[in-house]
Write a protein that holds these residues in place. Structure first.
Motif, PDB file in Angstrom:
ATOM      1  N   UNK A   1       0.830  -1.210   0.000  1.00 33.30           N
ATOM      2  CA  UNK A   1       0.000   0.000   0.000  1.00 33.30           C
ATOM      3  C   UNK A   1       0.866   1.262   0.000  1.00 33.30           C
ATOM      4  N   UNK A   2       1.965   1.227   0.756  1.00 30.30           N
ATOM      5  CA  UNK A   2       2.853   2.398   0.812  1.00 30.30           C
ATOM      6  C   UNK A   2       3.485   2.661  -0.549  1.00 30.30           C
ATOM      7  N   UNK A   3       3.994   1.607  -1.203  1.00 29.70           N
ATOM      8  CA  UNK A   3       4.591   1.782  -2.530  1.00 29.70           C
ATOM      9  C   UNK A   3       3.556   2.264  -3.541  1.00 29.70           C
TER      10      UNK A   3
ATOM     11  N   UNK B   1       1.155   3.024 -11.940  1.00 29.67           N
ATOM     12  CA  UNK B   1       0.321   3.331 -10.781  1.00 29.67           C
ATOM     13  C   UNK B   1      -0.957   2.494 -10.807  1.00 29.67           C
ATOM     14  N   UNK B   2      -1.542   2.332 -12.000  1.00 28.22           N
ATOM     15  CA  UNK B   2      -2.732   1.491 -12.106  1.00 28.22           C
ATOM     16  C   UNK B   2      -2.429   0.050 -11.733  1.00 28.22           C
ATOM     17  N   UNK B   3      -1.279  -0.466 -12.207  1.00 25.35           N
ATOM     18  CA  UNK B   3      -0.872  -1.827 -11.847  1.00 25.35           C
ATOM     19  C   UNK B   3      -0.632  -1.933 -10.341  1.00 25.35           C
ATOM     20  N   UNK B   4       0.036  -0.940  -9.780  1.00 21.68           N
ATOM     21  CA  UNK B   4       0.312  -0.962  -8.345  1.00 21.68           C
ATOM     22  C   UNK B   4      -0.984  -0.969  -7.544  1.00 21.68           C
ATOM     23  N   UNK B   5      -1.943  -0.168  -7.977  1.00 20.92           N
ATOM     24  CA  UNK B   5      -3.232  -0.121  -7.281  1.00 20.92           C
ATOM     25  C   UNK B   5      -3.921  -1.482  -7.337  1.00 20.92           C
TER      26      UNK B   5
ATOM     27  N   UNK C   1       7.049   8.173   2.469  1.00 18.74           N
ATOM     28  CA  UNK C   1       7.901   7.774   1.344  1.00 18.74           C
ATOM     29  C   UNK C   1       7.676   8.686   0.135  1.00 18.74           C
ATOM     30  N   UNK C   2       6.407   8.982  -0.152  1.00 21.10           N
ATOM     31  CA  UNK C   2       6.094   9.817  -1.314  1.00 21.10           C
ATOM     32  C   UNK C   2       6.640  11.224  -1.151  1.00 21.10           C
TER      33      UNK C   2
END
Length: 823
Positions: free
Chosen positions: A427-429, A705-709, A766-767
């Motif tokens: 979730x953090x990444x 970002x879509x893949x990460x989500x 982190x962001x």
């Protein structure tokens, strides 16, 4: 050892077949993480790592003039020759004096090639000899001996069908016969680029060899090979000492007192280093996210197989053998993910190839090579160890007796805590990726809002390359030379203006966001002589009447060119507001004179001032510009060669610009059958392409970002679903004792809320630091923008809630009697 390994492979394949859902998810997630790495590493390999096709390319340097007022000062051939002499006999040098596109015809058809005029020693300096024939001789730089040519391998293959007897045959370039003396090896290009190339000796007369100043100067670019034992810094010091003396000896020539010495390959790919570095940082994050997710899946799988592992251990399997079997399974998953990722990476490059070519240099060097495949192999092994070793160690460290008796609550709790930590990390990444994607989306939106100084609606643009001596173009001026303006450009404009729906058609050597052919001019204002280093400089343009109307550029004062400006009327010039601000502050520019040469062009009068136009990049300030009238150009005029080399057309229409493409081609070929169009597109497309690396990075970040989500949501869903499955009996007891379904929902969602909250907090920290890496690419928005951070946090929180709601709802719907019977 080999027998046991093969046995483990067969067993792992059977286990993976038995769990298609787990297998599909793990392979897909790994393919996404590895594919992203392959796509970007292919770019890095082709643009930054792969050596240029020369002998010891790391020793090739480019010697250039200094940068003055944002412009790189050119050096004359005579100056370059003195620098070459000063470098010493151990330093091999070569000069490029001209590069022009030209039409060539052979048995294979007609092609546009880049004709490069060089000095005879260039190929020797590069350490590359023709694969067929010979290189140039020194005497072929003498006027009258220069009509010989070396072909690029692709020209030889496409134009002549790879004829092995090509040496000695003739090739017509702009209707002039050239004797083919050789063919260069496959992949050779210099100056390095994407166009098909041919090389011929530059004809250098005695005046050009000697002229350090004045009208006989011939401009060029010097390249050198560093001998063994000499560093680039040492060569630069030697050349700058010599250049200082040269500048003192010719004070009136305005010769710069220093030069730059640059590694040639670094000078080509310098602009790509930062965006590729940023992209690779991102894809490493995507890979880490994929590894976290698959590790979480492997942990869950290890818990579900604890009894199986205990039985195998009880039957005599050692811990090392159990560990080997688990690693083999993770290696198989990683290899399958790599194979799919390799395909995904190449498909990604293909889908984004237009943006890649617009954003990055040296893209003709980009293709899959052994370095990329070797890198994928190492990454595959490392990934397998990373995702497999920890779950395997946890599984093999448990107590066999407890596992056989089903006493595994402690192990399960420990596994769940580990999986929870992995989900928090995912979730953090994901929040980091979403923050970056949000900033780039806002950047692209801000770029689109920048005032450009021209309009974009219904304007078609395209480059034009003519063959000035092609059949049918027979009109000549009084000196006997063909005047390409009268024979080609004016008839072309007349035909374009007659097309139904066309409002205005005009020509310019450079159009906004299409800087294919830029030239910097030094000028004298009002005949006031100043040293060349202090001389006003501006981007020089040729333009026809109607350019301002075609592009919607505002006329601030005076007028633009008209049909009354002809080859026999006084020379006129139009400047932009940036020129006035820099060189004529506080004055009315109209009526002042500009001198760029002798004769008619020594007294060009400023008749208009136009508004500033974003020419190369919407984020950069407009530089000074001088426009000269195309209709006033005749052979021998200072800027006439611009017209013979390349021009661009702008067509404004009442109909959508796309429908004019075919009519534009037809009109051009009716006027000049040998002409070629290049990169025909609307001005809106040119503006979008000008965003360069921001657009490419935005597309990739949005995708990542879509893949990460998706990956993080699946991870959270999987964790909670597994936890619900583990606690089915407990939930049944709770419901049997009177717990309400709302209480069960709260029980599951409370746990999800803690995980999501921890992930969001870690992600925000982190962001906050990570987005600083993209500071130089962000435009029109602060990197620590509150709106962006708030929006992406809300998006991630909403997606996480949906991922948590499904297992929570399932838990609340469990029937107590079914749950109590489940064990």
């Amino acid at each position: 050892m080999l027998a046991s390994l093969m046995q483990d492979i067969r067993y792992a394949l059977r286990q993976l077949r038995k769990s298609p859902g787990f297998t599909f998810t793990a392979i897909t997630v790994l393919a996404l993480g590895l594919g992203a790495n392959i796509a970007v590493f292919t770019l890095i390999d082709g643009i930054l790592l792969r050596p240029l096709p020369y002998a010891q390319p790391g020793r090739i340097v480019a010697i250039q003039g200094p940068v003055n007022q944002g412009f790189e000062m050119e050096l004359s051939y005579a100056n370059l020759q003195q620098l070459s002499d000063a470098a010493g006999s151990t330093v091999q040098t070569g000069v490029v004096l001209d590069q022009k596109m030209a039409s060539v015809v052979g048995p294979g058809g007609r092609f546009q090639v880049e004709k490069v005029d060089v000095t005879a020693g260039l190929t020797r300096m590069l350490g590359v000899q023709p694969m067929l024939g010979r290189s140039f001789r020194p005497d072929e730089n003498d006027p009258g001996r220069e009509h010989v040519v070396l072909l690029g391998e692709d020209v030889w293959r496409k134009l002549f069908g790879a004829d092995p007897m090509i040496v000695g045959k003739t090739l017509a370039i702009k209707s002039h016969p050239y004797t083919i003396v050789g063919v260069m090896p496959k992949g050779f290009s210099f100056p390095f680029g994407e166009a098909m190339q041919v090389w011929s000796p530059a004809a250098i007369n005695a005046a050009e060899r000697a002229a350090m100043s004045g009208s006989h100067q011939r401009w060029g670019d010097l390249f050198a090979r560093l001998p063994d034992g000499m560093t680039m810094a040492q060569l630069a010091a030697n050349l700058n000492r010599a250049q200082t003396l040269i500048a003192k000896e010719v004070p009136e020539g305005g010769i710069p007192a220093n030069v730059q010495v640059k590694d040639y390959q670094n000078s080509l790919n310098e602009s790509a280093r930062k965006p590729l570095g940023l992209l690779y940082t991102v894809v490493l994050g995507v890979w880490a996210l994929a590894c976290l997710n698959v590790t979480s899946l492997m942990l869950a799988r290890a818990v579900s197989r604890t009894r199986e592992q205990a039985v195998r251990a009880a039957l005599g399997a050692s811990k090392s053998r159990l560990l080997q079997q688990s690693i083999v399974e993770s290696l198989l998953l990683s290899m399958m993910g790599s194979a799919l990722g390799l395909l995904a990476g190449q498909v990604t490059l293909k889908l984004l190839w237009h943006q890649i070519k617009q954003s990055l240099p040296m893209t003709n060097h980009v293709h899959l090579e052994w370095r990329v495949v070797a890198g994928l192999g190492l990454l595959t092994i490392f990934t397998a160890l990373l995702v497999g070793i920890f779950p395997a160690l946890r599984a093999t460290s448990a107590n066999v007796q407890e596992q056989l008796h089903g006493v595994n609550s402690t192990a399960s709790t420990s596994h769940n805590r580990t999986r929870e930590a992995l989900v928090v990390a995912q979730l953090a990444l994901t929040l980091v990726f979403l923050s970056g994607a949000g900033l780039f989306l806002r950047t692209i939106n801000a770029l689109r809002q920048v005032p450009l100084g021209f309009t974009q609606q219904n304007v078609l643009t395209g480059g034009i390359i003519l063959n000035p001596t092609a059949g049918g173009l027979e009109e000549k001026d009084t000196e006997g030379s063909i005047n390409i303006v009268q024979t080609s450009y004016i008839p072309l404009l007349n035909k374009l203006r007659a097309i139904p729906g066309v409002q205005v058609a005009a020509l310019s050597s450079v159009l906004p966001m299409r800087g294919e052919f830029m030239i910097s001019l030094g000028a004298t204002l009002d005949h006031k002589e100043v040293p060349q280093s202090q001389m006003p400089r501006a981007d020089g343009r040729l333009a026809s009447a109607g350019v301002t109307e075609a592009l919607g550029i505002p006329m601030l004062r005076g007028r633009f060119f008209s049909e009354d400006d002809t080859a026999t009327s006084p020379v006129v010039v139009v400047v932009n507001q940036a020129f006035v601000n820099r060189y004529m502050s506080g004055q009315d520019a109209i009526g002042h004179s500009v001198s760029i040469s002798k004769g008619r062009f020594g007294d060009a009068h400023i008749v208009g001032v136009i508004g500033d136009v974003k020419q190369r990049n919407v984020t950069k300030a407009t530089t000074p510009e001088m426009y000269f009238c195309l209709a006033q150009m005749t052979p021998g005029a200072p800027l006439y060669n611009l017209a013979t080399a390349f021009m661009q057309v702008a067509i404004r229409a009442r109909v959508p610009a796309e429908v004019l493409r075919a009519r534009f081609d037809k009109a051009l070929h009716e006027v000049a059958p040998d002409a070629t169009t290049t990169d025909v597109k609307t001005i809106h497309e040119a503006v979008e392409d000008s965003f360069g690396s921001q657009t490419l990075t935005s597309y990739l970040l949005e995708g990542f970002a879509g893949l990460a989500l998706l990956i993080a949501s699946v991870g959270l869903y999987g964790l909670l679903a597994f936890a619900v499955a583990q606690r089915t009996r407990e939930i049944g007891v709770r419901l049997a004792l009177g717990a309400q379904k709302a209480n069960i929902l709260k029980l599951v969602l409370r746990r999800a809320l803690l995980l999501v909250g921890a992930g969001l907090v870690c992600g925000m920290v982190m962001a906050w630091f990570a987005v600083s890496l993209a500071r130089s690419y962000v435009y029109g928005v602060q990197v620590h923008d509150g709106l962006t951070f708030g929006t992406v946090t809300a998006v991630l929180a909403a997606a996480s809630f949906l991922a948590a709601w499904m297992p929570a709802r399932h838990a609340a719907s469990i029937e107590p009697i079914v749950a109590l019977r489940s064990e």
